[in-house]
Design an enzyme around this catalytic site. Sequence first.
Site, mmCIF file in Angstrom:
data_model
loop_
_atom_site.group_PDB
_atom_site.id
_atom_site.type_symbol
_atom_site.label_atom_id
_atom_site.label_comp_id
_atom_site.label_asym_id
_atom_site.label_seq_id
_atom_site.Cartn_x
_atom_site.Cartn_y
_atom_site.Cartn_z
ATOM 1 N N GLN A 1 7.365 -0.939 5.027
ATOM 2 C CA GLN A 1 6.430 -0.779 3.849
ATOM 3 C C GLN A 1 5.214 -1.606 4.546
ATOM 4 O O GLN A 1 5.118 -2.427 5.521
ATOM 5 C CB GLN A 1 6.732 -1.633 2.841
ATOM 6 C CG GLN A 1 7.253 -2.835 2.606
ATOM 7 C CD GLN A 1 7.854 -3.232 1.432
ATOM 8 O OE1 GLN A 1 8.783 -2.511 1.124
ATOM 9 N NE2 GLN A 1 7.520 -4.163 0.825
ATOM 10 N N VAL A 2 4.147 -1.299 4.046
ATOM 11 C CA VAL A 2 2.644 -1.839 4.605
ATOM 12 C C VAL A 2 2.028 -2.542 3.314
ATOM 13 O O VAL A 2 1.679 -2.239 2.395
ATOM 14 C CB VAL A 2 1.806 -0.777 5.212
ATOM 15 C CG1 VAL A 2 2.469 -0.434 6.475
ATOM 16 C CG2 VAL A 2 1.374 0.074 4.308
ATOM 17 N N ASP B 1 3.855 12.162 15.426
ATOM 18 C CA ASP B 1 4.473 12.421 13.823
ATOM 19 C C ASP B 1 3.105 12.584 12.941
ATOM 20 O O ASP B 1 2.878 11.616 12.024
ATOM 21 C CB ASP B 1 5.269 10.896 13.524
ATOM 22 C CG ASP B 1 6.016 10.904 12.429
ATOM 23 O OD1 ASP B 1 6.186 12.110 11.680
ATOM 24 O OD2 ASP B 1 6.202 10.144 11.620
ATOM 25 N N LEU C 1 0.792 -1.312 0.087
ATOM 26 C CA LEU C 1 0.051 0.019 0.143
ATOM 27 C C LEU C 1 0.930 1.282 0.007
ATOM 28 O O LEU C 1 0.501 2.406 -0.628
ATOM 29 C CB LEU C 1 -0.871 0.069 1.230
ATOM 30 C CG LEU C 1 -1.903 -1.129 1.473
ATOM 31 C CD1 LEU C 1 -2.821 -1.007 2.631
ATOM 32 C CD2 LEU C 1 -3.095 -0.915 0.324
ATOM 33 N N LYS D 1 2.598 -4.615 8.610
ATOM 34 C CA LYS D 1 3.810 -3.645 8.489
ATOM 35 C C LYS D 1 5.153 -4.349 8.701
ATOM 36 O O LYS D 1 5.442 -5.180 9.545
ATOM 37 C CB LYS D 1 3.784 -2.505 9.556
ATOM 38 C CG LYS D 1 4.790 -1.500 9.467
ATOM 39 C CD LYS D 1 4.714 -0.374 10.272
ATOM 40 C CE LYS D 1 5.671 0.855 10.687
ATOM 41 N NZ LYS D 1 5.198 1.830 11.555
ATOM 42 N N SER E 1 5.259 2.650 0.984
ATOM 43 C CA SER E 1 6.493 2.443 1.511
ATOM 44 C C SER E 1 7.293 3.586 1.940
ATOM 45 O O SER E 1 7.438 4.539 1.185
ATOM 46 C CB SER E 1 7.313 1.694 0.468
ATOM 47 O OG SER E 1 8.820 1.271 0.837
ATOM 48 N N ALA E 2 7.663 3.510 3.220
ATOM 49 C CA ALA E 2 8.278 4.810 3.971
ATOM 50 C C ALA E 2 9.809 4.473 4.186
ATOM 51 O O ALA E 2 10.175 3.408 3.681
ATOM 52 C CB ALA E 2 7.337 5.144 5.165
ATOM 53 N N SER E 3 10.280 5.197 4.898
ATOM 54 C CA SER E 3 11.771 5.243 5.218
ATOM 55 C C SER E 3 12.280 3.865 5.765
ATOM 56 O O SER E 3 13.149 3.529 5.895
ATOM 57 C CB SER E 3 12.312 6.408 5.819
ATOM 58 O OG SER E 3 11.571 6.889 6.944
#
Length: 491
Positions: free
Chosen positions: A147-148, A308, A140, A163, A142-144
């Site tokens: 990813q999910v 955040d 869905l 996650k 992808s962050a630093s």
Amino acid sequence: MFPPVDINDIREKLSYQFRPLQRSFQFWVRAIDIYTGYKVFQVRVNFERDVQKREALWERQHELAADKVYAMCADLGGFFLKIAQILGKPDLAPAAWVRRLVTLCDQAPATPFQTVKLILENELGQGIDDVFDRFDMEPLGSASIAQVHKARLRGDKSDVVVKVQHPGVQDLMMTDLRNLQAFALYMQKTDIKFDLYSVTKEMEKQIGYEFDFKREAAAMECIRKFLYQNNRRAPVLVPRVIRDMVTRRVLVMEFIDGIPIMNLGDEIAKRGINPRGRAAAAAKQKILQSLTLAYGQMILKSGFFHADPHPGNILICKGSEASQLPYIQVGLLDYGQVKDLPEPLRLGYANLVLAIADGDQLRAAKSYRELGIETISNCENEQQELFRLATTMFDTKLPPGVTMLQPFSEESSIKKIGVQSFPEELFSVLRTVHLLRGLSVGLGINYSCAEQWRPIAEEALFQAGRLQGARMLSPGLNNAVRGEDYFREAK
């Protein structure tokens, strides 16, 4: 006979060992280029007397620097994606920077599915097909750090989100942080009279926590319980953790259906709703009200809060109200960065909130001292400039005449009031307020979170025995009663 030498294997190992050095070299080359570009430009622009031409030259310089900052963050990824999230705010950086950096907020290279599958099976101790009835190979997002993926557990009818942490990312992010700390030390000694080093130390602590998904799951459950117990209806939706499906590198949670807040404008346009009309305005007001109430309660009443709230972590969910625009429930995602404020800081900040809300300059100065923020004055009207700095730092509504923080400007409050010491633990509050301000600017609503948080701050101080005879209303009720009128006036 000697065993055969695998040249590719040796090359990979050497590349892995030297990767931190390569990243450090790339960072310093690019950071020095951006910094010296501005310093040389500052000298050159002083020879231009025409104000409009000076502004045009500054805009061009910001555009050139924005391209370089974007390239650095995009190429290096990891921690620098978080830097892009911090800097890419309309009130914090030049408009040219914001236009470039905002697109980096939720983009990072995805880990290949075969690697994700191996991580899941190692962490959960079972084959992926034994655990999940369905598992989407494409993430869905992808962050630093992770990813999910959307999936469905065996024997269940509801979707979940899985996650999964990127392999090998922690060491690289720590290298990036140490480089940033060295750069911050130099900047605070030369150009920006602010304790940047303490800020980066708190970032190091907080980001270190993000690699432990067990800690994140516990934080999510704690905040979910607090918000659901303290409100007849929780102001934001918090995903439910799936028990026995959490490890240090894998976290399975409830799937919340909605759209990213960054896509709200497209959703409004797709439904044929006038973006300047009453329905759109009401939806935006409700979104900001929900987030403001949730954060006011978390920071001032509990002290334990989600730290955040950048746009990638906010979903606009399908609500139950019969309206042209039903997406007015807010989902708050990603609890890797949370903060537990010590009691003295929580109450000290509550006192500062009241000072800002009431325009009390003397109380703001006392609150700064109580919080341990040490300043040095470079101007005559110290109290006035200190209050201006306090509202710029800790309120979503900027003081008159201030559109963003301009640390290089001689008229900047940071130039007039140097911040020599800043408590590391207060950085999460500062960052949260700035992220909320960025959201309010994006939604086109100029409002004061300090004024909205006044009743919650009063309650916190009253319960601690530090406020006598306060007008006490339930924070949720107070916001519900006065919030809509306030937001309507602030438009």
